[in-house]
Design a protein around this motif. Structure first.
Motif, PDB file in Angstrom:
ATOM      1  N   ASP A  13       0.895  -1.269  -0.133  1.00 39.89           N
ATOM      2  CA  ASP A  13       0.013   0.006  -0.063  1.00 39.89           C
ATOM      3  C   ASP A  13       0.905   1.249   0.123  1.00 39.89           C
ATOM      4  O   ASP A  13       1.937   1.183   0.345  1.00 39.89           O
ATOM      5  CB  ASP A  13      -0.932  -0.143   1.250  1.00 39.89           C
ATOM      6  N   LYS A  14       0.355   2.292  -0.439  1.00 37.71           N
ATOM      7  CA  LYS A  14       0.887   3.497  -0.513  1.00 37.71           C
ATOM      8  C   LYS A  14       2.225   3.732  -1.597  1.00 37.71           C
ATOM      9  O   LYS A  14       2.947   4.481  -1.493  1.00 37.71           O
ATOM     10  CB  LYS A  14       1.688   4.310   0.976  1.00 37.71           C
ATOM     11  N   VAL A  15       2.341   2.458  -2.540  1.00 42.11           N
ATOM     12  CA  VAL A  15       3.307   2.425  -3.407  1.00 42.11           C
ATOM     13  C   VAL A  15       2.803   2.400  -4.593  1.00 42.11           C
ATOM     14  O   VAL A  15       1.666   1.538  -4.848  1.00 42.11           O
ATOM     15  CB  VAL A  15       4.366   1.312  -3.171  1.00 42.11           C
ATOM     16  N   THR A  16       3.009   3.358  -5.636  1.00 41.19           N
ATOM     17  CA  THR A  16       2.409   3.387  -7.052  1.00 41.19           C
ATOM     18  C   THR A  16       3.383   2.964  -8.008  1.00 41.19           C
ATOM     19  O   THR A  16       4.462   3.557  -7.837  1.00 41.19           O
ATOM     20  CB  THR A  16       1.690   4.789  -7.565  1.00 41.19           C
ATOM     21  N   VAL A  17       3.191   2.166  -9.040  1.00 40.49           N
ATOM     22  CA  VAL A  17       4.237   1.692 -10.111  1.00 40.49           C
ATOM     23  C   VAL A  17       3.485   2.146 -11.354  1.00 40.49           C
ATOM     24  O   VAL A  17       2.440   1.662 -11.704  1.00 40.49           O
ATOM     25  CB  VAL A  17       4.466   0.429  -9.839  1.00 40.49           C
ATOM     26  N   THR A  18       4.484   2.855 -12.311  1.00 36.80           N
ATOM     27  CA  THR A  18       3.990   3.359 -13.384  1.00 36.80           C
ATOM     28  C   THR A  18       4.879   2.690 -14.481  1.00 36.80           C
ATOM     29  O   THR A  18       6.350   2.856 -14.288  1.00 36.80           O
ATOM     30  CB  THR A  18       4.175   5.011 -13.667  1.00 36.80           C
ATOM     31  N   LEU A  19       4.434   1.987 -15.318  1.00 37.98           N
ATOM     32  CA  LEU A  19       5.201   1.250 -16.284  1.00 37.98           C
ATOM     33  C   LEU A  19       5.050   1.952 -17.891  1.00 37.98           C
ATOM     34  O   LEU A  19       3.721   2.179 -18.048  1.00 37.98           O
ATOM     35  CB  LEU A  19       4.719  -0.171 -16.417  1.00 37.98           C
ATOM     36  N   ASN A  20       6.063   1.988 -18.350  1.00 42.25           N
ATOM     37  CA  ASN A  20       6.157   2.825 -19.579  1.00 42.25           C
ATOM     38  C   ASN A  20       7.056   2.122 -20.566  1.00 42.25           C
ATOM     39  O   ASN A  20       8.141   2.582 -20.534  1.00 42.25           O
ATOM     40  CB  ASN A  20       6.234   4.132 -19.761  1.00 42.25           C
ATOM     41  N   GLY A  21       6.534   1.040 -21.298  1.00 33.98           N
ATOM     42  CA  GLY A  21       7.596   0.290 -22.084  1.00 33.98           C
ATOM     43  C   GLY A  21       8.643  -0.287 -21.117  1.00 33.98           C
ATOM     44  O   GLY A  21       8.550  -1.096 -20.172  1.00 33.98           O
ATOM     45  N   ALA A  22      10.038   0.022 -21.360  1.00 34.27           N
ATOM     46  CA  ALA A  22      11.101  -0.411 -20.651  1.00 34.27           C
ATOM     47  C   ALA A  22      11.335   0.334 -19.467  1.00 34.27           C
ATOM     48  O   ALA A  22      12.280   0.182 -18.428  1.00 34.27           O
ATOM     49  CB  ALA A  22      12.465  -0.577 -21.276  1.00 34.27           C
ATOM     50  N   ASN A  23      10.598   1.527 -19.398  1.00 35.03           N
ATOM     51  CA  ASN A  23      10.915   2.446 -18.207  1.00 35.03           C
ATOM     52  C   ASN A  23       9.867   1.970 -16.873  1.00 35.03           C
ATOM     53  O   ASN A  23       8.586   1.696 -17.109  1.00 35.03           O
ATOM     54  CB  ASN A  23      10.523   3.952 -18.427  1.00 35.03           C
ATOM     55  N   ALA A  25       8.800   3.228 -13.014  1.00 35.98           N
ATOM     56  CA  ALA A  25       8.767   4.623 -12.149  1.00 35.98           C
ATOM     57  C   ALA A  25       8.139   4.089 -10.981  1.00 35.98           C
ATOM     58  O   ALA A  25       6.952   3.548 -10.958  1.00 35.98           O
ATOM     59  CB  ALA A  25       8.176   5.609 -12.788  1.00 35.98           C
ATOM     60  N   VAL A  26       8.706   4.122  -9.620  1.00 35.87           N
ATOM     61  CA  VAL A  26       8.001   3.849  -8.484  1.00 35.87           C
ATOM     62  C   VAL A  26       7.897   5.128  -7.438  1.00 35.87           C
ATOM     63  O   VAL A  26       8.906   5.583  -7.264  1.00 35.87           O
ATOM     64  CB  VAL A  26       8.769   2.508  -7.717  1.00 35.87           C
ATOM     65  N   LYS A  27       6.705   5.437  -7.039  1.00 39.22           N
ATOM     66  CA  LYS A  27       6.411   6.352  -5.960  1.00 39.22           C
ATOM     67  C   LYS A  27       6.121   5.637  -4.727  1.00 39.22           C
ATOM     68  O   LYS A  27       5.256   4.793  -4.772  1.00 39.22           O
ATOM     69  CB  LYS A  27       5.435   7.424  -6.473  1.00 39.22           C
ATOM     70  N   GLY A  28       6.687   6.279  -3.646  1.00 41.99           N
ATOM     71  CA  GLY A  28       6.367   5.646  -2.390  1.00 41.99           C
ATOM     72  C   GLY A  28       6.400   6.750  -1.385  1.00 41.99           C
ATOM     73  O   GLY A  28       6.711   7.904  -1.728  1.00 41.99           O
ATOM     74  N   LYS A  30       8.789   7.406   0.926  1.00 40.14           N
ATOM     75  CA  LYS A  30      10.129   7.754   1.137  1.00 40.14           C
ATOM     76  C   LYS A  30      10.503   8.526  -0.141  1.00 40.14           C
ATOM     77  O   LYS A  30      11.590   9.352   0.194  1.00 40.14           O
ATOM     78  CB  LYS A  30      10.864   6.719   1.460  1.00 40.14           C
ATOM     79  N   GLY A  31       9.950   8.400  -1.393  1.00 39.92           N
ATOM     80  CA  GLY A  31      10.635   9.125  -2.527  1.00 39.92           C
ATOM     81  C   GLY A  31      10.166   8.481  -3.674  1.00 39.92           C
ATOM     82  O   GLY A  31       9.317   7.795  -3.621  1.00 39.92           O
ATOM     83  N   SER A  32      10.762   8.703  -4.673  1.00 42.24           N
ATOM     84  CA  SER A  32      10.629   8.068  -6.151  1.00 42.24           C
ATOM     85  C   SER A  32      11.628   7.798  -6.851  1.00 42.24           C
ATOM     86  O   SER A  32      12.769   8.502  -6.698  1.00 42.24           O
ATOM     87  CB  SER A  32       9.426   8.997  -6.947  1.00 42.24           C
ATOM     88  N   LEU A  33      11.474   6.424  -7.302  1.00 44.62           N
ATOM     89  CA  LEU A  33      12.821   6.116  -8.247  1.00 44.62           C
ATOM     90  C   LEU A  33      12.390   5.748  -9.730  1.00 44.62           C
ATOM     91  O   LEU A  33      11.146   5.414  -9.597  1.00 44.62           O
ATOM     92  CB  LEU A  33      13.382   4.848  -7.621  1.00 44.62           C
TER      93      LEU A  33
END
Length: 180
Positions: A13-23, A25-28, A30-33
């Protein structure tokens, strides 16, 4: 197929993952990567899990399968919990200081060694001024920073003086045999 790569990655919970092809992106909290994964691997999101699968059965696809799964899992764990490495400084007069984003080490050289922490990594002092805690959300950057700090004065095998990871065992050597 990779045994590690087969395991689905649960998304807390509280973590969102965005998939865009080979990219990826993870937001949570503590921050985002963000990271671009190598080719020959596909990443899909199913409900609250992420599944990494190879494109074909070639050698490179099989090699990268487990790697990519671990990279994504480390990103998710980093933004939700974070990573930290603890270092111990052992030696008479050896100590450390943290001032803002700068770590100053007094480890037996004629001048103190000053190290600037990279972006996203923080250094803090432990209970004593001989303990340093390096923390951040990117496992790779935290590990590399801790290794660079340790490399300033690696532990030597005769007296054990130097900077070591907490709990690291240093194999000791016997000194010269004295005359009798």
């Amino acid at each position: 197929m990779s045994r590690i790569g087969k395991k689905p990655i649960p998304i807390p919970d509280k973590v969102t993952v965005t998939l865009n092809g080979a990219n990826v992106a993870v937001k949570g909290p503590k921050g985002s990567l963000e990271r671009t994964l190598p080719e020959k691997v596909t990443v899909t999101q199913e409900d609250n899990t992420i599944v990494v699968s190879p494109v074909d059965n070639s050698r490179t696809a099989r090699e990268r399968h487990g790697l990519c799964r671990t990279l994504v899992a480390n990103m998710i764990e980093g933004v939700s919990q974070g990573y930290s490495k603890q270092l111990e400084i052992i030696g008479v007069g050896y100590r450390a200081q943290v001032q803002g984003n700068k770590l100053t080490l007094n480890v037996g050289y004629s001048k103190p060694v000053e190290m600037q922490m990279p972006e996203g990594v923080t250094a803090a002092m432990g209970e004593k001024n001989t303990q340093v805690i390096i923390s951040g959300i990117d496992k790779e950057v935290v590990g590399n920073t801790a290794a660079k700090v340790r490399a300033v004065r690696p532990p030597e095998p005769y007296k054990g003086k130097g900077i070591r990871y907490q709990g690291e065992y240093i194999r000791r050597k016997a000194g010269k045999a004295g005359k009798k």
